[in-house]
Design a protein around this motif. Structure first.
Motif, mmCIF file in Angstrom:
data_model
loop_
_atom_site.group_PDB
_atom_site.id
_atom_site.type_symbol
_atom_site.label_atom_id
_atom_site.label_comp_id
_atom_site.label_asym_id
_atom_site.label_seq_id
_atom_site.Cartn_x
_atom_site.Cartn_y
_atom_site.Cartn_z
ATOM 1 N N GLN A 95 38.507 29.920 41.566
ATOM 2 C CA GLN A 95 39.666 30.772 41.838
ATOM 3 C C GLN A 95 40.501 31.057 40.596
ATOM 4 O O GLN A 95 41.553 31.684 40.688
ATOM 5 C CB GLN A 95 40.547 30.110 42.902
ATOM 6 N N GLN A 96 40.018 30.623 39.446
ATOM 7 C CA GLN A 96 40.785 30.802 38.215
ATOM 8 C C GLN A 96 40.575 32.207 37.629
ATOM 9 O O GLN A 96 39.600 32.890 37.933
ATOM 10 C CB GLN A 96 40.382 29.761 37.180
ATOM 11 N N THR A 97 41.504 32.590 36.781
ATOM 12 C CA THR A 97 41.354 33.782 35.957
ATOM 13 C C THR A 97 41.080 33.314 34.534
ATOM 14 O O THR A 97 41.631 32.309 34.083
ATOM 15 C CB THR A 97 42.626 34.646 36.006
ATOM 16 N N GLY A 125 42.016 38.566 32.214
ATOM 17 C CA GLY A 125 41.883 39.067 33.578
ATOM 18 C C GLY A 125 40.473 39.013 34.116
ATOM 19 O O GLY A 125 40.078 39.846 34.942
ATOM 20 N N GLN A 127 37.481 37.249 36.314
ATOM 21 C CA GLN A 127 37.348 36.367 37.475
ATOM 22 C C GLN A 127 35.889 36.207 37.865
ATOM 23 O O GLN A 127 35.044 37.057 37.556
ATOM 24 C CB GLN A 127 38.166 36.908 38.652
ATOM 25 N N ASN A 140 35.557 41.717 34.649
ATOM 26 C CA ASN A 140 36.841 42.130 34.081
ATOM 27 C C ASN A 140 37.662 42.887 35.113
ATOM 28 O O ASN A 140 37.197 43.861 35.699
ATOM 29 C CB ASN A 140 36.603 43.055 32.891
ATOM 30 N N ASN A 141 38.904 42.451 35.339
ATOM 31 C CA ASN A 141 39.793 43.156 36.260
ATOM 32 C C ASN A 141 40.918 43.895 35.541
ATOM 33 O O ASN A 141 41.696 44.603 36.168
ATOM 34 C CB ASN A 141 40.392 42.165 37.264
ATOM 35 N N GLN A 169 42.887 31.256 31.872
ATOM 36 C CA GLN A 169 44.047 32.060 31.495
ATOM 37 C C GLN A 169 45.329 31.495 32.098
ATOM 38 O O GLN A 169 45.426 31.344 33.315
ATOM 39 C CB GLN A 169 43.851 33.504 31.971
#
Length: 271
Positions: A95-97, A125, A127, A140-141, A169
């Motif tokens: 669940q990390q970025t 960003g 995930q 990449n978000n 992040q």
């Protein structure tokens, strides 16, 4: 058109296979970083908790190239931004970025790295898409701070080390990072360890690297600072997969295979 779709589907399937085709452990990566002197040249220490699998699409052949730590790649093989995947037993990372960085500590040459480090990629960003225990694609978000810059070591240089590092992040990264690096900041004379300390990235949780030398017909100057990269120590060799030192292995991403199979079936229904 249908033939083109089938070709795309076939390529997608090959990339999914390449994602999981390497067989190296966390300890193998750690040892390869030590052998290549990435520790201490780039990082003061390196204690990864996951495997960063890096897959390039060869710019000339259209085939996928899976990076084993310390592998030698041609400029054609790494001309395009790679796909990256994270495999880890630490499910809390799902669940990390993340922030993905790629640096060259050997510019313009390993013997005279006056422009190092070159920042080839700095992308926040990111995930995980899928199960991290079986190899989740990292997506990449948000736009990259420094978009992917292909390796271009100058003529006459030894091969350069190109190092990819994955960090968790921190929550305030988007407000703190622009104080140190933005889209107009020079890519040369970057220091990933100092940057990580300044913005609170901590230590990388995973990493990988490869070597690339100049093309035989390269004419770019050895004084170039744009994309030069340096050679690893002569003792550097790809991480061995013959003597496993950890139970963590890159496994087949069933979800990705299922999605690819479904797409293939969809294409075939039109033929």
């Amino acid at each position: 058109m249908f033939v083109q779709l089938l070709a795309i589907a076939t390529l997608a399937a090959s990339c999914v296979y390449a994602q999981n085709s390497t067989n190296f452990t966390v300890t193998d990566v750690e040892q390869a970083f030590q052998a290549a002197k990435i520790v201490p040249d780039v990082l003061p220490s390196f204690n990864p908790t996951g495997i960063l699998n890096v897959v390039f699409l060869d710019n000339t052949t259209g085939t996928s190239v899976n990076v084993t730590p310390g592998a030698n790649l041609t400029r054609e093989q790494n001309a395009l931004r790679p796909q990256v995947f994270l495999t880890t037993n630490d499910t809390s990372l799902a669940q990390q970025t993340f922030v993905l960085a790629m640096v060259d500590p050997d510019a313009p040459t390993p013997q005279n790295p006056t422009a190092a480090q070159i920042r080839h990629l700095l992308a926040p960003g990111i995930q995980a898409n899928g199960s991290v225990t079986s190899g989740a694609a990292l997506v990449n978000n948000t736009p990259a701070i420094s978009d992917f810059l292909r390796p271009t070591p100058p003529a006459g240089s030894d091969p350069h080390r190109y190092i990819l590092l994955l960090f968790v992040q921190p929550a305030n990264f988007t407000t703190v990072a622009p104080q140190f690096v933005n889209s107009s900041t020079p890519i040369s004379n970057f220091n990933i360890s100092l940057f990580a300390q300044e913005v609170g990235l901590g230590s990388p949780i995973a990493g990988n690297f490869f070597l690339t030398g100049p093309d035989a017909n390269s004419t770019n100057s050895t004084n170039s600072t744009s994309t030069a990269s340096g050679a690893a120590s002569s003792s550097t060799s790809p991480a061995s997969s013959n003597t496993p030192s950890s139970s963590m292995r890159v496994e087949i991403n069933v979800a990705s295979l299922t999605a690819t199979a479904a797409f293939l079936g969809f294409v075939m229904s039109f033929l």
